[in-house]
Scaffold this active site. Structure first.
Site, mmCIF file in Angstrom:
data_model
loop_
_atom_site.group_PDB
_atom_site.id
_atom_site.type_symbol
_atom_site.label_atom_id
_atom_site.label_comp_id
_atom_site.label_asym_id
_atom_site.label_seq_id
_atom_site.Cartn_x
_atom_site.Cartn_y
_atom_site.Cartn_z
ATOM 1 N N HIS A 37 0.740 -1.295 0.050
ATOM 2 C CA HIS A 37 -0.019 -0.072 -0.079
ATOM 3 C C HIS A 37 1.034 1.272 -0.154
ATOM 4 O O HIS A 37 0.283 2.477 0.455
ATOM 5 C CB HIS A 37 -0.795 0.116 1.151
ATOM 6 C CG HIS A 37 -2.059 -0.916 0.923
ATOM 7 N ND1 HIS A 37 -3.436 -0.535 0.366
ATOM 8 C CD2 HIS A 37 -2.361 -2.207 1.490
ATOM 9 C CE1 HIS A 37 -4.065 -1.542 0.319
ATOM 10 N NE2 HIS A 37 -3.623 -2.560 0.963
ATOM 11 N N GLU A 163 -7.432 -0.478 -15.364
ATOM 12 C CA GLU A 163 -7.716 -0.561 -13.926
ATOM 13 C C GLU A 163 -8.543 0.208 -13.407
ATOM 14 O O GLU A 163 -9.608 0.362 -12.765
ATOM 15 C CB GLU A 163 -6.740 -1.372 -12.877
ATOM 16 C CG GLU A 163 -7.389 -2.015 -11.782
ATOM 17 C CD GLU A 163 -6.639 -3.173 -11.206
ATOM 18 O OE1 GLU A 163 -7.068 -3.838 -10.392
ATOM 19 O OE2 GLU A 163 -5.805 -3.712 -12.036
ATOM 20 N N ASP A 175 1.919 -3.388 -9.489
ATOM 21 C CA ASP A 175 1.664 -4.695 -9.965
ATOM 22 C C ASP A 175 1.602 -4.872 -11.218
ATOM 23 O O ASP A 175 2.448 -5.842 -12.010
ATOM 24 C CB ASP A 175 0.243 -5.264 -9.566
ATOM 25 C CG ASP A 175 -0.312 -5.270 -7.966
ATOM 26 O OD1 ASP A 175 0.697 -5.333 -7.227
ATOM 27 O OD2 ASP A 175 -1.314 -5.093 -7.759
ATOM 28 N N TYR A 225 -10.088 -0.475 -0.056
ATOM 29 C CA TYR A 225 -8.941 -0.138 -0.721
ATOM 30 C C TYR A 225 -9.104 1.549 -1.210
ATOM 31 O O TYR A 225 -8.204 2.305 -0.582
ATOM 32 C CB TYR A 225 -8.595 -0.917 -1.842
ATOM 33 C CG TYR A 225 -7.169 -0.596 -2.530
ATOM 34 C CD1 TYR A 225 -6.293 -1.351 -2.568
ATOM 35 C CD2 TYR A 225 -7.207 0.597 -3.839
ATOM 36 C CE1 TYR A 225 -4.699 -0.793 -3.276
ATOM 37 C CE2 TYR A 225 -6.335 0.979 -4.575
ATOM 38 C CZ TYR A 225 -5.161 0.123 -4.039
ATOM 39 O OH TYR A 225 -3.879 0.490 -4.809
#
Length: 393
Positions: A37, A163, A175, A225
């Site tokens: 994070h 995304e 990622d 998130y």
């Protein structure tokens, strides 16, 4: 393992499209050794590609034909006209791919029709970034198939944009970057502010990294998130107002943060406090890896879990149990939850000769506590996205 995946995906393509595929690509999942994070907060992360993949088999099709995706694992197809304006679809899985097409077209790419079948041995919902592998693997294919000349960095950013805009998760860049830039037997230290990166040999000696899959995924991952990201962004805004000399968030000191604690509120304070500590842990972990200091690395993993659970609050009962019980075993140097949170895997640094014993012990305890069969994934660090030729398979 990848040979079986490739063979099955080729067969699925032939059955669905009544022809043979022309090319085969593998896009890996990833682990993040440490640095959870912080990728959207100017921090450093320490990811690596792993030997679990999405396999794509692909064939360019006629100009007037519709483009077709076949998700073999779902036995589901989605078709669309590549020349139309693209908008998110009702089929959630298709949006990862449509978003890539959209992002490329925004950058002026001239896409043509294609047929693609894909299948995966990346456990879905386990924090191994199957979504980034799907986005970036597909972007890599289009870039190569139609000679679009995007750089690797651009492909990672295209995956991230997909995304953000078509899936609705405001993810960081880690990622996607790991999937594209992975290097066998190395971890990557990525500066999420500049996107500069360097590799460190992943020499674990007598230890290995093993994932314990909790086999749970709580439904508030996406909302949780995004909520936590909003908390951190709110704190950043006040830090920027109070301390304009701080050009990068990671240069914020704990003293600065403590000075504005009341102004930003308890919850954003805890989130931000965790982020700043985690950025420093990543740097320490890179040094530990480079020196082969596994004890320090293990301690850092465990510290990260404590922060994720108590400060960032993205763990859950199942993951807290796995980490706590695993850490009690001889031969375990460290453990933490991995990924976005609220389920998925723990990552564990375990002595090689203790892996089987520890795995069986934790599986038994976990089943007794939650009635869930835990899964175990030993992982090896692999290369990033690549095309597979017959010689390489």
């Amino acid at each position: 393992m990848s040979e079986q995946l490739i063979s099955a995906t080729k067969s699925a393509f032939k059955k669905q499209f009544s022809s043979n595929a022309e090319r085969v690509f593998l896009a890996p999942g990833r682990i993040n050794v440490i640095g959870e994070h912080v990728d959207y907060s100017d921090g450093f992360v320490l990811p690596a590609s792993i030997d679990k993949y999405i396999c794509f088999v692909v064939k360019a099709s006629g100009q007037n034909e519709k483009s077709r995706f076949f998700a073999a694992d779902f036995d589901d197809e989605f078709s669309f006209d590549i020349y139309d304006k693209l908008v998110p679809a009702e089929k959630h899985w298709a949006n990862y791919l449509l978003g890539v097409c959209h992002a490329m077209k925004q950058r002026g790419a001239e896409l043509k029709s294609f047929q693609i079948a894909f299948s995966s041995n990346i456990p879905m919902g386990s924090g191994l970034s199957s979504s980034a592998a799907l986005e970036c693997g597909f972007a890599f294919i289009l870039n190569d198939l139609f000679s679009l000349n995007f750089t690797k960095k651009e492909l990672a950013l295209i995956g991230q944009q997909a995304e953000h805009e078509f899936v609705g998760v405001k993810c960081g860049i880690m990622d996607q970057f790991a999937s594209v830039f992975g290097k066998k037997d190395h971890v990557m230290m990525l500066d999420c502010h500049s996107l500069n990166h360097k590799y460190f040999p992943a020499e674990l000696g007598d230890f290995e990294l093993v994932l314990f899959d909790s086999c749970v995924k709580h439904s508030h991952l996406t909302s949780g998130y995004n909520d936590r990201r909003k908390d951190v962004e709110a704190a950043k805004k006040i830090i920027n107002e109070k301390y304009p000399q701080v050009l990068k968030f990671r240069d914020t000191t704990f003293e600065m943060l403590n000075n504005i604690k009341e102004e930003i509120g308890e919850q954003p304070y805890l989130r931000t406090f965790y982020i700043l500590k985690e950025i420093k842990r990543v740097e320490a972990a890179a040094v530990a890896l480079s020196k082969g200091n596994m004890i320090t690395l293990g301690n850092l993993l465990t510290e990260t879990h404590e922060g994720l659970s108590k400060e960032f609050e993205v763990s859950c009962d199942e993951l807290d149990f796995l980490v706590s019980e695993t850490s009690k075993n001889k031969g375990v140097l460290g453990a933490r939850m991995m990924g976005g949170g609220f389920g998925g895997c723990s990552i564990n640094l375990i002595k090689k000769d203790a892996v089987d014993r520890v795995s069986e012990n934790i599986k038994e305890l976990y089943l007794k506590e939650f009635g869930i069969e835990m899964k175990v994934y030993p992982v090896k660090i692999s290369d990033g996205i690549k095309e597979c030729t017959d010689d390489a398979i």
